[in-house]
Motif scaffolding. Structure first.
Motif, PDB file in Angstrom:
ATOM      1  N   ASP A 424     -22.482 -54.736  -1.311  1.00  0.00           N
ATOM      2  CA  ASP A 424     -21.328 -55.642  -1.272  1.00  0.00           C
ATOM      3  C   ASP A 424     -20.681 -55.653   0.108  1.00  0.00           C
ATOM      4  N   GLN A 425     -20.468 -54.474   0.676  1.00  0.00           N
ATOM      5  CA  GLN A 425     -19.792 -54.416   1.977  1.00  0.00           C
ATOM      6  C   GLN A 425     -20.670 -55.015   3.075  1.00  0.00           C
ATOM      7  N   MET A 426     -21.970 -54.754   3.014  1.00  0.00           N
ATOM      8  CA  MET A 426     -22.858 -55.308   4.036  1.00  0.00           C
ATOM      9  C   MET A 426     -22.917 -56.825   3.941  1.00  0.00           C
ATOM     10  N   LEU A 427     -22.883 -57.363   2.726  1.00  0.00           N
ATOM     11  CA  LEU A 427     -22.884 -58.824   2.577  1.00  0.00           C
ATOM     12  C   LEU A 427     -21.601 -59.423   3.132  1.00  0.00           C
ATOM     13  N   LYS A 428     -20.463 -58.727   2.958  1.00  0.00           N
ATOM     14  CA  LYS A 428     -19.204 -59.224   3.531  1.00  0.00           C
ATOM     15  C   LYS A 428     -19.288 -59.245   5.055  1.00  0.00           C
ATOM     16  N   VAL A 429     -19.844 -58.181   5.622  1.00  0.00           N
ATOM     17  CA  VAL A 429     -19.969 -58.125   7.087  1.00  0.00           C
ATOM     18  C   VAL A 429     -20.921 -59.206   7.584  1.00  0.00           C
ATOM     19  N   LEU A 430     -22.056 -59.364   6.907  1.00  0.00           N
ATOM     20  CA  LEU A 430     -23.018 -60.389   7.325  1.00  0.00           C
ATOM     21  C   LEU A 430     -22.408 -61.786   7.204  1.00  0.00           C
ATOM     22  N   SER A 431     -21.570 -61.991   6.199  1.00  0.00           N
ATOM     23  CA  SER A 431     -20.963 -63.307   6.013  1.00  0.00           C
ATOM     24  C   SER A 431     -19.919 -63.610   7.083  1.00  0.00           C
ATOM     25  N   GLU A 432     -19.191 -62.594   7.527  1.00  0.00           N
ATOM     26  CA  GLU A 432     -18.121 -62.823   8.496  1.00  0.00           C
ATOM     27  C   GLU A 432     -18.588 -62.695   9.934  1.00  0.00           C
ATOM     28  N   ALA A 433     -19.498 -61.778  10.203  1.00  0.00           N
ATOM     29  CA  ALA A 433     -19.898 -61.507  11.600  1.00  0.00           C
ATOM     30  C   ALA A 433     -21.383 -61.189  11.688  1.00  0.00           C
ATOM     31  N   GLY A 434     -22.192 -61.949  10.957  1.00  0.00           N
ATOM     32  CA  GLY A 434     -23.626 -61.664  10.947  1.00  0.00           C
ATOM     33  C   GLY A 434     -24.281 -61.774  12.302  1.00  0.00           C
ATOM     34  N   ASN A 435     -23.743 -62.642  13.173  1.00  0.00           N
ATOM     35  CA  ASN A 435     -24.341 -62.812  14.492  1.00  0.00           C
ATOM     36  C   ASN A 435     -24.081 -61.618  15.407  1.00  0.00           C
ATOM     37  N   LEU A 476     -27.556 -62.971   8.182  1.00  0.00           N
ATOM     38  CA  LEU A 476     -27.397 -63.284   6.756  1.00  0.00           C
ATOM     39  C   LEU A 476     -28.521 -64.206   6.293  1.00  0.00           C
ATOM     40  N   VAL A 477     -28.874 -65.182   7.114  1.00  0.00           N
ATOM     41  CA  VAL A 477     -29.952 -66.108   6.770  1.00  0.00           C
ATOM     42  C   VAL A 477     -31.265 -65.348   6.610  1.00  0.00           C
ATOM     43  N   ARG A 478     -31.537 -64.417   7.512  1.00  0.00           N
ATOM     44  CA  ARG A 478     -32.802 -63.665   7.448  1.00  0.00           C
ATOM     45  C   ARG A 478     -32.893 -62.856   6.156  1.00  0.00           C
ATOM     46  N   VAL A 479     -31.825 -62.127   5.843  1.00  0.00           N
ATOM     47  CA  VAL A 479     -31.858 -61.298   4.633  1.00  0.00           C
ATOM     48  C   VAL A 479     -31.952 -62.178   3.386  1.00  0.00           C
ATOM     49  N   THR A 480     -31.240 -63.309   3.409  1.00  0.00           N
ATOM     50  CA  THR A 480     -31.291 -64.223   2.258  1.00  0.00           C
ATOM     51  C   THR A 480     -32.702 -64.766   2.066  1.00  0.00           C
ATOM     52  N   VAL A 481     -33.319 -65.204   3.146  1.00  0.00           N
ATOM     53  CA  VAL A 481     -34.677 -65.754   3.068  1.00  0.00           C
ATOM     54  C   VAL A 481     -35.644 -64.700   2.554  1.00  0.00           C
ATOM     55  N   TRP A 482     -35.528 -63.484   3.055  1.00  0.00           N
ATOM     56  CA  TRP A 482     -36.442 -62.422   2.616  1.00  0.00           C
ATOM     57  C   TRP A 482     -36.266 -62.159   1.118  1.00  0.00           C
ATOM     58  N   CYS A 483     -35.010 -62.042   0.672  1.00  0.00           N
ATOM     59  CA  CYS A 483     -34.764 -61.727  -0.740  1.00  0.00           C
ATOM     60  C   CYS A 483     -35.189 -62.870  -1.657  1.00  0.00           C
ATOM     61  N   ILE A 484     -34.959 -64.129  -1.252  1.00  0.00           N
ATOM     62  CA  ILE A 484     -35.401 -65.250  -2.087  1.00  0.00           C
ATOM     63  C   ILE A 484     -36.923 -65.286  -2.154  1.00  0.00           C
ATOM     64  N   GLY A 485     -37.594 -64.982  -1.047  1.00  0.00           N
ATOM     65  CA  GLY A 485     -39.053 -64.922  -1.071  1.00  0.00           C
ATOM     66  C   GLY A 485     -39.570 -63.861  -2.006  1.00  0.00           C
ATOM     67  N   GLU A 486     -38.887 -62.730  -2.058  1.00  0.00           N
ATOM     68  CA  GLU A 486     -39.342 -61.628  -2.914  1.00  0.00           C
ATOM     69  C   GLU A 486     -38.865 -61.792  -4.358  1.00  0.00           C
ATOM     70  N   TYR A 487     -37.581 -62.176  -4.537  1.00  0.00           N
ATOM     71  CA  TYR A 487     -36.975 -62.150  -5.870  1.00  0.00           C
ATOM     72  C   TYR A 487     -36.452 -63.532  -6.283  1.00  0.00           C
ATOM     73  N   GLY A 488     -37.097 -64.584  -5.811  1.00  0.00           N
ATOM     74  CA  GLY A 488     -36.662 -65.937  -6.157  1.00  0.00           C
ATOM     75  C   GLY A 488     -36.701 -66.213  -7.636  1.00  0.00           C
ATOM     76  N   ASP A 489     -37.673 -65.654  -8.341  1.00  0.00           N
ATOM     77  CA  ASP A 489     -37.762 -65.878  -9.781  1.00  0.00           C
ATOM     78  C   ASP A 489     -36.570 -65.257 -10.512  1.00  0.00           C
ATOM     79  N   MET A 490     -36.070 -64.124 -10.004  1.00  0.00           N
ATOM     80  CA  MET A 490     -34.879 -63.508 -10.599  1.00  0.00           C
ATOM     81  C   MET A 490     -33.652 -64.384 -10.382  1.00  0.00           C
TER      82      MET A 490
END
Length: 869
Positions: A424-435, A476-490
């Protein structure tokens, strides 16, 4: 009258210089005035000598050379009158320094003036000696200065004490001569003499252990008494500053008590009461009071442990943090950093105030407060502190976000109580200052997600939501893309829903939309697009209804200018359109990444671990560069257990590539490369290529090379075979990371040792090496050997080279050279020859050392270097 004659008054010359409108005009005026002064000097004009010296001092302050007037200073000092001596000594202090050889000529005049009957002339001599005294002058004149410490006039005693400080700094061996006169000054009632006496004792304690023990034993009680009298003294207009009696003496006394109390419990006990009194009674609404409180806090934190006093000191620092003055807050934060190691619990009470300082407008205060917060975090307070920092991250300045993001990520990784909170905390950081997030941070997040099997669905849904609002954050985009590729069915089927989640409806088309947006974003870099292509390949198997659309997206990159993306698009399109029967096997969900191995590699504790910070960049097509090691670490290719081999892998490969996988083709001669179908498929998917058979493959599995190998064995375990002897290119992983095989060792040409310099007392030997591929740079190992029976101390080697050479000297191995060759000193030199092959090396050297305290200097030129250097 000539406006530039020696009779011109000083004010007229200043007026003429200030009237100049250009620098050239000013130089002309100064040049003419200097010519007139030189003429007057040559004529030995005594009437205007003091005026000429005053002019020279003004010209010197403008930055023009005035060395020709140095001897005039000596003549004025030698004059009998006070006005001439005053100008002479002033010129001596301005125009000369202790490195000038002319200074040796003034020692006799100084000695005479120190014994003069006129106390004002004695004061001039002391003032000059305290400013430009050299070590030689200190030894010659120390007895006179020591005598003047008991002079009848307090101004002379004060100046003598200041001059004594200079003498003991130049010649520490003379410190013992000043111990008794210095301690006698501590009984003075005159504040000017007392403050200089306290400073002299402070420097004596820092210079001499004997002086420290003597003053600690004899004077501690007297100093405590003096500080108490000063703190309780009534109003005195002579010394009063903002209602405080002589704060300068307060501070000097506190500094001396700090030196005396450090490391001595008895001395510390004797000063506890007065320190508590100063800390509680001093007003903090004035700058003078804050200065005294700050010194008092420093003293309390430095002397031996007293818990109550330290809590009092930390509370004072807490009050400083609420002050409006930025300087006071900054020094308070600095002191709290030191206090954390002594009493962290007391500092924790001021945590809220420190957090407010993180949000301060001043950048230096923000940075220092953030460092202090980082030190204060522990398992019990990590959640509230991180919440405050993440909330501030949303409104923080851009130039501060990088430091703030780094600290938050480090705190979360170090003190995370549970994985869901970490995510949760890492997603907040990636959302606010991922760059602003560093690569190793999102690598670690992927490893944690991979290991948290019960949170796969929760994580991919949280990332999907975050992507809708923060698609501009690259990591954030990179982690999202990786997770959707792996767990898109979920994501689509709402698998693994937690009680804290709200239901979300996502179609297969919506999931593909996210990856398509990521791959078509103009701001996306090569890594993001490559990860998106891999995710699309995986989704083509997980979402059969979108397979055609995914193929159309991938086809668009078949003509991409970046060859890496072009190659992946062609290969992935081939898999999607022609080889559906093997696609599901190829794009199976990645094995769980070994978290312990990843953490060990980040810490550099495992052999063969690749450091992210020092990973070599690998050139890719179209001028792009990419670090090799981090992506290999991300996939953790070397640590996963191999998946059971597929029995039909040979048919798949034979059908796909028409490769003959018969036993005869696998049993080729030793000098002939084997064409394993696995290797070809690895190359097709840019997963990797076989490496040299005689090199160590850091990504190889534990499968024996003697056992029968199924063609998809290595592929399905994402590890590379070392059985092949093909001279193929570097090993590449799914995201384009490259790991090269070790290069062949080459030590370069060998050069003979050279005796570069030899005298009756010293020998210098050079050994030469060159780095392969860099013939211009020569590494020289210099070895110094003592040929005499005396030990050399303070050994210093210096070298100079012509302009076509560049020289870099590393620190020497020591500064003491044992006698009769019983040891040596080594030092490394790096010489770069810009005229390599045209001009040979040449070098001038200077070697300085001391024999029984006497300075010795040897010089020479070295020209017998080997020709090819």
């Amino acid at each position: 009258m000539n406006p530039f004659s020696s009779g011109t008054r000083l004010r007229d010359m200043i007026r003429a210089i200030r009237a100049c409108k250009t620098a050239a005009e000013e130089r002309g005026v100064v040049r003419k005035e200097c010519a007139a002064i030189r003429a007057s000097i040559n004529e030995n004009d005594q009437d205007y000598r003091h005026r000429n010296m005053a002019k020279l001092m003004f010209i010197h302050m403008l930055g023009y050379p005035t060395h020709f007037g140095q001897m005039e200073c000596l003549k004025l000092i030698a004059s009998p009158g006070f006005p001439e001596k005053r100008i002479g000594y002033l010129g001596l202090m301005l125009l000369l320094d202790e490195r000038q050889e002319v200074l040796m000529l003034v020692t006799n005049s100084l000695k005479q003036d120190l014994n003069h009957t006129n106390q004002y002339i004695v004061g001039l001599a002391l003032c000059a000696l305290g400013n430009i005294c050299s070590a030689e002058m200190a030894r010659d004149l120390a007895p006179e200065v020591e005598r003047l410490l008991q002079f009848r006039d307090p101004n002379i005693r004060k100046k003598a004490a200041l001059c004594s400080i200079r003498i003991i700094k130049k010649v520490p061996d003379l410190a013992e001569n000043f111990i008794n006169p210095a301690t006698s000054l501590l009984r003075e009632k005159h504040h000017g003499v007392l403050i200089t006496g306290v400073q002299l004792c402070t420097d004596l304690c820092k210079t001499s252990t004997e002086a420290l023990e003597h003053i600690r034993k004899k004077c501690t009680d007297g100093l405590v008494r003096s500080l108490r009298d000063l703190a309780n003294s009534p109003y005195s207009p002579e010394y009063d500053i903002a209602g405080i009696t002589d704060p300068f003496l307060h501070i000097r006394l506190l500094k001396l008590l700090r030196v005396l109390g450090e490391g001595d419990a008895d001395a510390s006990d004797s000063m506890n009461d007065i320190l508590a009194q100063v800390a509680t009674k001093t007003e903090s609404n004035k700058v003078a009071g804050n200065a005294i409180l700050y010194e008092c806090v420093q003293t309390i934190m430095s002397i031996e442990d007293n818990g109550g006093l330290r809590v009092l000191a930390i509370n004072i620092l807490g009050r400083f943090l609420s002050n409006r003055d930025n300087n006071i807050r900054y020094v308070a934060l600095n002191m709290l950093m030191r206090a954390v190691t002594a009493d962290a619990q007391a500092v924790q009470r001021h945590r809220a105030t420190i957090l407010e300082c993180v949000k301060d407008l001043d950048a230096s205060i923000r940075k220092r407060a953030l460092e202090l917060v980082y030190v204060l975090v522990n398992e019990t307070n990590v959640k509230p502190l991180v919440k405050e920092l993440v909330d501030y991250l949303e409104v923080s300045d851009l130039d501060f976000r990088e430091d703030l993001t780094t600290k938050i990520c480090s705190i979360v990784a170090k003190f995370s109580p549970e994985k869901i909170w970490y995510i949760d905390q890492m997603l907040k950081v990636l959302s606010e200052a991922g760059n602003f997030v560093k690569d190793e941070v999102w690598y670690a997040l992927i490893v944690v997600v991979s290991n948290a099997s019960e949170l796969h669905g929760y994580t991919v849904r949280a990332l999907y939501r975050a992507f809708q609002t923060s698609a501009e954050q690259e990591t954030l985009v990179r982690v999202t893309v990786w997770c959707i590729g792996e767990y898109g069915d979920m994501l689509v089927n709402n698998i693994g829903m937690l009680d804290i989640e709200d239901p979300i409806t996502v179609t297969e088309s919506d999931a593909v939309d996210v990856v398509e947006i990521a791959i078509k974003r103009h701001a996306s870099d090569l890594t993001t697009k490559a990860m998106a292509l891999v995710a699309l390949l995986k989704l083509s198997s997980r979402f059969p209804s979108c397979s055609e659309r995914i193929g159309e997206i991938i086809v668009q990159f078949k003509g991409n200018l970046v060859l890496e993306l072009q190659q992946r698009a062609i290969e992935f399109n081939s898999v999607i359109s022609k080889h559906q029967n093997i696609r599901s096997t190829l794009v199976e969900r990645m094995p769980v990444l070994d978290e312990a191995t990843f953490i060990g590699r980040r810490a550099g504790s495992l052999p063969g671990a690749a450091s992210t910070a020092t990973a070599p960049s690998v050139s890719l097509p179209n001028g792009l560069a990419k670090p090799a090691a981090p992506l290999v670490d991300l996939l953790d290719l070397s640590s996963d257990d191999p998946v059971a081999p597929s029995s039909s892998g040979g048919d798949f490969l034979q059908d796909l590539l028409g490769v003959d996988l018969s036993p005869a083709s696998q049993q080729s001669g030793a000098g002939q490369a084997s064409k394993s179908g696995t290797d070809v498929l690895l190359d097709l998917l840019s997963i990797g290529s076989p490496v040299q058979s005689n090199s160590v493959d850091i990504l190889s599995s534990n499968t024996s090379n003697k056992a029968p190998v199924s063609p998809l064995d290595d592929l399905s375990s994402l590890s590379l075979s070392s059985r092949s002897t093909s001279n193929a290119g570097p090993v590449m992983d799914l995201l384009g990371g490259i790991s090269s095989s070790p290069p062949t060792e080459n030590n370069g040409p060998v050069y003979p040792s050279v005796t570069a310099f030899e005298s009756s007392s010293l020998r210098l030997t050079f050994n030469f090496t060159k780095q392969p591929g860099n013939p211009q740079t020569t590494v020289i190992q210099a070895t110094f050997t003592n040929l005499s029976s005396n030990t050399y101390t303070d050994f210093v080697f210096q070298a100079a080279v012509p302009k076509f050479l560049q020289l870099h000297l590393d620190p020497a191995s020591g500064n003491t050279l044992p006698a009769t060759g019983n040891g040596s000193i080594t030092q490394t030199l790096r010489v770069t020859n810009s005229q390599h092959g045209k001009k040979s090396l040449v070098m001038r050297i200077r070697i300085a050392y001391k024999i029984n305290g006497k300075d010795t200097l040897e010089e020479g030129q070295i020209s017998n270097f080997p020709r090819d250097l």
